[in-house]
Design a protein around this motif. Structure first.
Motif, PDB file in Angstrom:
ATOM      1  N   GLU A 109       3.359  -0.430  -4.959  1.00 39.21           N
ATOM      2  CA  GLU A 109       2.388  -0.174  -3.880  1.00 39.21           C
ATOM      3  C   GLU A 109       2.538  -1.197  -2.751  1.00 39.21           C
ATOM      4  O   GLU A 109       2.524  -0.834  -1.569  1.00 39.21           O
ATOM      5  N   ASP A 110       2.699  -2.461  -3.121  1.00 37.88           N
ATOM      6  CA  ASP A 110       2.858  -3.496  -2.078  1.00 37.88           C
ATOM      7  C   ASP A 110       4.092  -3.214  -1.224  1.00 37.88           C
ATOM      8  O   ASP A 110       4.055  -3.340   0.000  1.00 37.88           O
TER       9      ASP A 110
ATOM     10  N   ARG B  87      -6.125   1.950   2.754  1.00 36.97           N
ATOM     11  CA  ARG B  87      -5.857   0.505   2.650  1.00 36.97           C
ATOM     12  C   ARG B  87      -4.788   0.084   3.666  1.00 36.97           C
ATOM     13  O   ARG B  87      -4.905  -0.953   4.322  1.00 36.97           O
ATOM     14  N   LEU B  88      -3.784   0.922   3.804  1.00 38.44           N
ATOM     15  CA  LEU B  88      -2.700   0.605   4.741  1.00 38.44           C
ATOM     16  C   LEU B  88      -3.215   0.569   6.182  1.00 38.44           C
ATOM     17  O   LEU B  88      -2.913  -0.363   6.937  1.00 38.44           O
TER      18      LEU B  88
ATOM     19  N   GLN C 287       3.762   9.160   2.461  1.00 42.24           N
ATOM     20  CA  GLN C 287       3.368   8.113   1.509  1.00 42.24           C
ATOM     21  C   GLN C 287       3.903   8.382   0.092  1.00 42.24           C
ATOM     22  O   GLN C 287       4.318   7.442  -0.596  1.00 42.24           O
TER      23      GLN C 287
ATOM     24  N   GLN D 158       3.455  -0.282   1.073  1.00 38.86           N
ATOM     25  CA  GLN D 158       2.600  -0.694   2.198  1.00 38.86           C
ATOM     26  C   GLN D 158       3.414  -1.499   3.217  1.00 38.86           C
ATOM     27  O   GLN D 158       3.322  -1.270   4.416  1.00 38.86           O
TER      28      GLN D 158
ATOM     29  N   GLU E 174      -5.096  -2.503   7.039  1.00 37.61           N
ATOM     30  CA  GLU E 174      -4.187  -3.632   7.285  1.00 37.61           C
ATOM     31  C   GLU E 174      -3.572  -3.538   8.679  1.00 37.61           C
ATOM     32  O   GLU E 174      -3.459  -4.531   9.399  1.00 37.61           O
TER      33      GLU E 174
ATOM     34  N   PHE F  86      -4.374   4.935  -0.759  1.00 38.43           N
ATOM     35  CA  PHE F  86      -3.204   4.207  -0.226  1.00 38.43           C
ATOM     36  C   PHE F  86      -3.254   4.147   1.305  1.00 38.43           C
ATOM     37  O   PHE F  86      -3.140   3.076   1.901  1.00 38.43           O
ATOM     38  N   SER F  87      -3.420   5.307   1.934  1.00 37.44           N
ATOM     39  CA  SER F  87      -3.375   5.343   3.410  1.00 37.44           C
ATOM     40  C   SER F  87      -4.558   4.596   4.017  1.00 37.44           C
ATOM     41  O   SER F  87      -4.421   3.948   5.056  1.00 37.44           O
TER      42      SER F  87
END
Lengths: 161, 187
Positions: free
Chosen positions: B45-46, A65-66, B28, B49, A69, A62-63
């Motif tokens: 998840e989107d 990918r974030l 997170q 983010q 971005e 998760f981190s």
């Protein structure tokens, strides 16, 4: 205290965050109202159930990918993204290394210039020099007394044979 | 508010991405859990983010008084509500829970022996029932009972009064109990 007012205090009572006066007033009401007492017990049970609900963890990566971005948003070039991602002290080192390379380059150019200007003065004196050896004026494509020189001389005289 | 967090936020403000990444790693799971309960598995998840991206873009607006935890929680809740307004968003109820991974940990202290007896299946039933609550009730229940926020923190995060938090929490618990009672009668 009536049932409506008591109902507003149920959550605080279950969570143990009521003030002393509210706690006492509610207790007095619950002692005399079986309906509200049952409702409070129901709230307590529901609270326990809610707290037993699972906690969902963020998916793996998760981190990563974030942050990808976010770096794209920052406009850092993809190929050299790692340069922008460096901590400040590494960026300082990076800047120092670039400054050192630039300094060495400038110094080398100065050294060469010195050699060239020195060579010219030596050429004036009729001595062999770096500039003399590099100058086109001194380049002789056909060395004298060579076969090519003889051919060219004969050609100029109209006597190729 | 941890002093370390303030330092990380200050560094992140100056463009230090690794400092922001430390905050992301710390929060997170909390943000994802909120989004997961508010939106379901497809958009969680989107939305999580997007919540962090919004936080990163608005770091200059952050003030230490509510703390980063309350701030990012509020952003996450607002992001989820924005997702809910999208016409393409499907309601949570009725969606499959298969394949979801979750931790069997509880943010709120002292679930008590009764909760300890609940099986994994029961926990999944509770998660499903929480998903069937209305948005307003679910938000309060998730923040107070699942995430363990105080009433004040939940009120800050949702932008509502303490009185509203208490009344919604009471209604949410009543509704949850009713839904679970209904579910268990049919097992």
């Amino acid at each position: 205290m009536n049932c409506k007012r008591a109902g507003e205090l149920f959550a605080g009572h279950v969570d143990g965050v009521l003030g002393e006066s509210e706690k006492e007033a509610l207790k007095a009401h619950l002692d005399s109202c079986r309906s509200c007492a049952a409702a409070v017990e129901g709230q307590r049970h529901a609270s326990v159930l809610a707290r037993s609900a699972p906690r969902f963890a963020a998916p793996k990566g998760f981190s990563t990918r974030l942050m990808r971005e976010i770096r794209e948003l920052d406009g850092a070039p993809g190929l050299f993204g790692w340069l922008w991602a460096m901590p400040p002290h590494m960026k300082l080192l990076e800047a120092a290394a670039i400054a050192l390379v630039v300094f060495m380059g400038v110094h080398s150019v100065g050294f060469l210039s010195e050699r060239i200007s020195g060579g010219q003065s030596m050429a004036v004196n009729g001595e062999a020099s770096l500039v003399a050896s590099m100058s086109a004026e001194y380049l002789d494509p056909v060395p004298p007394e060579s076969l090519a020189d003889m051919y060219l001389t004969a050609g100029e005289n109209g006597n190729e044979n | 508010m941890l002093q370390d967090e303030l330092i990380l936020i200050e560094k992140a403000r100056q463009g230090d991405a690794p400092a922001f990444e430390e905050l992301v790693i710390a929060y997170q799971d909390k943000v994802f859990n909120i989004c997961r309960y508010m939106l379901g598995p497809d958009d969680a998840e989107d939305a999580a983010q997007d919540s962090f991206v919004k936080a990163y873009k608005n770091l200059d607006r952050f003030t230490p008084s509510p703390g980063f935890s309350a701030w990012i929680t509020r952003i996450a809740i607002n992001t989820c509500l924005d997702y809910k307004r999208k016409p393409s968003h499907l309601p949570l109820a009725g969606k499959s829970q298969d394949g979801d991974e979750y931790e069997h940990e509880h943010a709120s202290p002292g679930p008590g022996p009764e909760a300890m007896l609940l099986s994994k299946q029961s926990a999944e039933e509770v998660a499903l029932a929480v998903g069937r609550l209305s948005d307003k009730l679910r938000a309060v229940l998730v923040l107070c009972d699942i995430e363990g926020l105080s009433y004040t923190e939940a009120a800050d995060a949702l932008g509502i009064s303490m009185g509203t938090i208490k009344s919604r929490l009471s209604r949410a618990r009543e509704e949850l109990r009713r839904l679970l009672g209904h579910t268990r009668e049919h097992i």
